[in-house]
Design a protein around this motif. Sequence first.
Motif, PDB file in Angstrom:
ATOM      1  N   SER A 282       0.990  -1.142  -0.219  1.00 23.41           N
ATOM      2  CA  SER A 282      -0.025   0.049   0.143  1.00 23.41           C
ATOM      3  C   SER A 282       0.833   1.239  -0.003  1.00 23.41           C
ATOM      4  CB  SER A 282      -0.926  -0.001   1.371  1.00 23.41           C
ATOM      5  OG  SER A 282      -1.583   1.205   1.382  1.00 23.41           O
ATOM      6  N   THR A 283       0.252   2.358  -0.447  1.00 25.63           N
ATOM      7  CA  THR A 283       1.177   3.417  -0.599  1.00 25.63           C
ATOM      8  C   THR A 283       0.472   4.619   0.560  1.00 25.63           C
ATOM      9  OG1 THR A 283      -0.524   4.425  -2.217  1.00 25.63           O
ATOM     10  CG2 THR A 283       1.550   3.206  -3.107  1.00 25.63           C
ATOM     11  N   ALA A 284      -0.312   4.044   1.415  1.00 26.15           N
ATOM     12  CA  ALA A 284      -0.597   4.768   2.653  1.00 26.15           C
ATOM     13  C   ALA A 284       0.333   5.283   3.126  1.00 26.15           C
ATOM     14  CB  ALA A 284      -1.966   4.410   3.322  1.00 26.15           C
ATOM     15  N   SER A 285      -0.060   6.132   4.256  1.00 27.79           N
ATOM     16  CA  SER A 285       1.028   6.832   5.244  1.00 27.79           C
ATOM     17  C   SER A 285       1.341   5.867   6.144  1.00 27.79           C
ATOM     18  CB  SER A 285       0.595   8.000   5.745  1.00 27.79           C
ATOM     19  OG  SER A 285      -0.636   7.914   6.743  1.00 27.79           O
ATOM     20  N   PRO A 286       2.660   5.895   6.802  1.00 25.78           N
ATOM     21  CA  PRO A 286       2.868   4.709   7.918  1.00 25.78           C
ATOM     22  C   PRO A 286       1.783   4.770   8.874  1.00 25.78           C
ATOM     23  CG  PRO A 286       4.863   6.043   7.094  1.00 25.78           C
ATOM     24  CD  PRO A 286       3.749   6.845   6.565  1.00 25.78           C
ATOM     25  N   ARG A 287       1.376   5.839   9.428  1.00 28.80           N
ATOM     26  CA  ARG A 287       0.369   6.036  10.571  1.00 28.80           C
ATOM     27  C   ARG A 287      -0.764   5.078  10.112  1.00 28.80           C
ATOM     28  NH1 ARG A 287      -3.850   8.834  11.579  1.00 28.80           N
ATOM     29  NH2 ARG A 287      -3.880  10.128   9.678  1.00 28.80           N
ATOM     30  N   VAL A 288      -1.282   5.204   8.824  1.00 27.04           N
ATOM     31  CA  VAL A 288      -2.341   4.515   8.606  1.00 27.04           C
ATOM     32  C   VAL A 288      -2.084   3.013   8.436  1.00 27.04           C
ATOM     33  CG1 VAL A 288      -3.882   3.930   6.757  1.00 27.04           C
ATOM     34  CG2 VAL A 288      -3.298   6.374   7.084  1.00 27.04           C
ATOM     35  N   LYS A 289      -0.814   2.478   7.956  1.00 29.97           N
ATOM     36  CA  LYS A 289      -0.430   1.099   7.966  1.00 29.97           C
ATOM     37  C   LYS A 289      -0.196   0.557   9.355  1.00 29.97           C
ATOM     38  CE  LYS A 289       2.194   1.345   3.456  1.00 29.97           C
ATOM     39  NZ  LYS A 289       3.350   1.237   2.943  1.00 29.97           N
ATOM     40  N   GLU A 290       0.118   1.421  10.322  1.00 35.16           N
ATOM     41  CA  GLU A 290       0.343   1.025  11.600  1.00 35.16           C
ATOM     42  C   GLU A 290      -1.063   0.807  12.296  1.00 35.16           C
ATOM     43  OE1 GLU A 290       2.609   2.295  15.784  1.00 35.16           O
ATOM     44  OE2 GLU A 290       2.770   3.678  14.231  1.00 35.16           O
ATOM     45  N   LEU A 291      -1.903   1.807  12.224  1.00 37.53           N
ATOM     46  CA  LEU A 291      -3.287   1.563  12.646  1.00 37.53           C
ATOM     47  C   LEU A 291      -3.936   0.363  12.198  1.00 37.53           C
ATOM     48  CD1 LEU A 291      -5.388   2.705  14.601  1.00 37.53           C
ATOM     49  CD2 LEU A 291      -6.070   4.264  12.700  1.00 37.53           C
ATOM     50  N   THR A 292      -3.693   0.173  10.964  1.00 34.15           N
ATOM     51  CA  THR A 292      -4.463  -0.805  10.115  1.00 34.15           C
ATOM     52  C   THR A 292      -3.975  -2.243  10.675  1.00 34.15           C
ATOM     53  OG1 THR A 292      -4.623   0.424   7.982  1.00 34.15           O
ATOM     54  CG2 THR A 292      -5.063  -1.931   7.837  1.00 34.15           C
ATOM     55  N   SER A 293      -2.819  -2.391  10.837  1.00 28.80           N
ATOM     56  CA  SER A 293      -2.068  -3.616  11.616  1.00 28.80           C
ATOM     57  C   SER A 293      -2.610  -3.822  12.772  1.00 28.80           C
ATOM     58  CB  SER A 293      -0.761  -3.283  11.544  1.00 28.80           C
ATOM     59  OG  SER A 293      -0.105  -3.243  10.136  1.00 28.80           O
ATOM     60  N   LYS A 294      -2.735  -2.667  13.663  1.00 24.98           N
ATOM     61  CA  LYS A 294      -3.228  -2.973  15.038  1.00 24.98           C
ATOM     62  C   LYS A 294      -4.720  -3.494  15.140  1.00 24.98           C
ATOM     63  CE  LYS A 294      -0.191   0.658  17.381  1.00 24.98           C
ATOM     64  NZ  LYS A 294      -0.159   1.933  18.147  1.00 24.98           N
ATOM     65  N   LEU A 295      -5.569  -2.868  14.081  1.00 24.08           N
ATOM     66  CA  LEU A 295      -6.771  -2.995  14.317  1.00 24.08           C
ATOM     67  C   LEU A 295      -6.884  -4.799  13.643  1.00 24.08           C
ATOM     68  CD1 LEU A 295      -8.426   0.082  12.442  1.00 24.08           C
ATOM     69  CD2 LEU A 295      -8.682  -0.870  14.932  1.00 24.08           C
ATOM     70  N   PHE A 296      -6.486  -5.158  12.888  1.00 20.61           N
ATOM     71  CA  PHE A 296      -6.395  -6.540  12.202  1.00 20.61           C
ATOM     72  C   PHE A 296      -5.722  -7.612  13.376  1.00 20.61           C
ATOM     73  CE2 PHE A 296      -4.480 -10.151  10.391  1.00 20.61           C
ATOM     74  CZ  PHE A 296      -5.432 -10.649   9.437  1.00 20.61           C
ATOM     75  N   ALA A 297      -4.734  -6.930  14.241  1.00 21.52           N
ATOM     76  CA  ALA A 297      -4.255  -7.716  15.283  1.00 21.52           C
ATOM     77  C   ALA A 297      -5.213  -7.931  16.292  1.00 21.52           C
ATOM     78  CB  ALA A 297      -2.790  -7.188  15.762  1.00 21.52           C
ATOM     79  N   ALA A 298      -5.859  -6.794  16.760  1.00 19.56           N
ATOM     80  CA  ALA A 298      -7.007  -6.634  17.880  1.00 19.56           C
ATOM     81  C   ALA A 298      -8.548  -7.477  17.437  1.00 19.56           C
ATOM     82  CB  ALA A 298      -7.170  -5.307  18.277  1.00 19.56           C
ATOM     83  N   ASP A 299      -8.376  -7.796  16.101  1.00 17.08           N
ATOM     84  CA  ASP A 299      -9.894  -8.492  15.670  1.00 17.08           C
ATOM     85  C   ASP A 299     -10.094  -9.751  16.557  1.00 17.08           C
ATOM     86  OD1 ASP A 299     -11.922  -8.797  13.969  1.00 17.08           O
ATOM     87  OD2 ASP A 299     -11.068 -10.230  12.780  1.00 17.08           O
ATOM     88  N   SER A 300     -11.478  -9.660  16.906  1.00 15.31           N
ATOM     89  CA  SER A 300     -11.878 -10.912  17.667  1.00 15.31           C
ATOM     90  C   SER A 300     -13.299 -11.205  17.116  1.00 15.31           C
ATOM     91  CB  SER A 300     -11.914 -10.731  19.214  1.00 15.31           C
ATOM     92  OG  SER A 300     -12.386 -11.706  19.817  1.00 15.31           O
ATOM     93  N   HIS A 301     -13.433 -12.203  16.321  1.00 13.13           N
ATOM     94  CA  HIS A 301     -14.897 -12.684  15.992  1.00 13.13           C
ATOM     95  C   HIS A 301     -15.214 -14.288  16.142  1.00 13.13           C
ATOM     96  CE1 HIS A 301     -12.171 -13.016  12.703  1.00 13.13           C
ATOM     97  NE2 HIS A 301     -13.001 -14.262  12.179  1.00 13.13           N
ATOM     98  N   MET A 302     -16.351 -14.503  15.644  1.00 15.76           N
ATOM     99  CA  MET A 302     -16.814 -15.926  15.745  1.00 15.76           C
ATOM    100  C   MET A 302     -17.201 -16.176  14.448  1.00 15.76           C
ATOM    101  SD  MET A 302     -19.013 -15.551  19.239  1.00 15.76           S
ATOM    102  CE  MET A 302     -19.058 -17.351  19.520  1.00 15.76           C
ATOM    103  N   ILE A 303     -16.849 -17.692  14.290  1.00 16.67           N
ATOM    104  CA  ILE A 303     -17.270 -18.184  13.001  1.00 16.67           C
ATOM    105  C   ILE A 303     -18.181 -19.472  13.288  1.00 16.67           C
ATOM    106  CG2 ILE A 303     -15.351 -17.215  11.757  1.00 16.67           C
ATOM    107  CD1 ILE A 303     -14.047 -19.982  12.099  1.00 16.67           C
ATOM    108  N   ILE A 304     -18.614 -20.080  12.064  1.00 15.01           N
ATOM    109  CA  ILE A 304     -19.536 -21.283  12.312  1.00 15.01           C
ATOM    110  C   ILE A 304     -18.720 -22.192  11.869  1.00 15.01           C
ATOM    111  CG2 ILE A 304     -21.504 -22.253  11.540  1.00 15.01           C
ATOM    112  CD1 ILE A 304     -22.725 -19.614  11.140  1.00 15.01           C
TER     113      ILE A 304
END
Length: 304
Positions: A282-304
């Motif tokens: 991605s060509t986004a700014s480092p801040r956006v990349k860091e925030l995206t990685s944090k949100l992906f790492a903090a993801d918690s969901h349920m599946i069937i």
Amino acid sequence: MATFNYTVDTTPMADELSSVSRNVNGTTAAVGVMQTAVIIAETKASDLICSNVNKGFYSLIRSQISQKMAKLQSDVDSHLMQLVQQKKALLSIKDRMNRDYNMISSRYTKLFNGLNSMLRSRIFELDKPVIEFACKEIDKISNRTRSLTATIPVSQTESISMSQKLVVSNVKQKSLGVISAMRNFVYDMAVQKKLTDHILINDCRYLGTARSYIPVAVCEYCVDSTGARSTEVIVTKTELDNAAISSIKNTIASAFAGLEWKDNNSPSPEIRNEFSKMVIASTASPRVKELTSKLFAADSHMII
């Protein structure tokens, strides 16, 4: 009977009456003169009284008018001073609002310019070859007449033929490059069309039995505070008609009661690798990349 005759001399009485008459006439004349003098005196007195009354009335009215003028002048001066103070306050507010507006507009202009450049880079990354062709190659094609302008040979008569041969050779070489680029473009278009026709489904419906894997998203959420739950089935509309979508939804709804939700705190390694590649590319700014990685790492969901 005895008769007595008396002779009474009335001359003194007449003389006295004559003097009385003269005195009465003098009194009458004096009364007339006095009446005339009294009338003149009353006229002068009434004129003097009227003059004094008029002067006093005019003086009173002038004094009242002067007092009202002084009061109104003081009121006007006070209102004028208040208006001047309000004008100064409004001018100061206007200057402060201008400074605030310029500061806010400059901040938001910088913010939106950054967002525009970021979105431009992201949109360009979506289909980079087409963007480069539209923004770079088209300009070169449009300006090819200027890049192919002939140079006037200035030389001796003996070298004119050689110069012409060089110019013709240059033109032929560039024409050969253009023809080769056109041939490659047409060939790539034909290959792309064949690949697209091979991948895409034709307009005619496939008549037969086959197995297809359709992605389906099942969402279960609470409707209100009582804990009532609602289920929503989301099916893609690509290459599916309404009957197929309804059939898939009915099948999922009938089988949903027997399904069990499970925690999925750790995504599969394939998903992590693909997400990491997308973040790195991605060509986004480092801040956006860091925030995206944090949100992906903090993801918690349920599946069937």
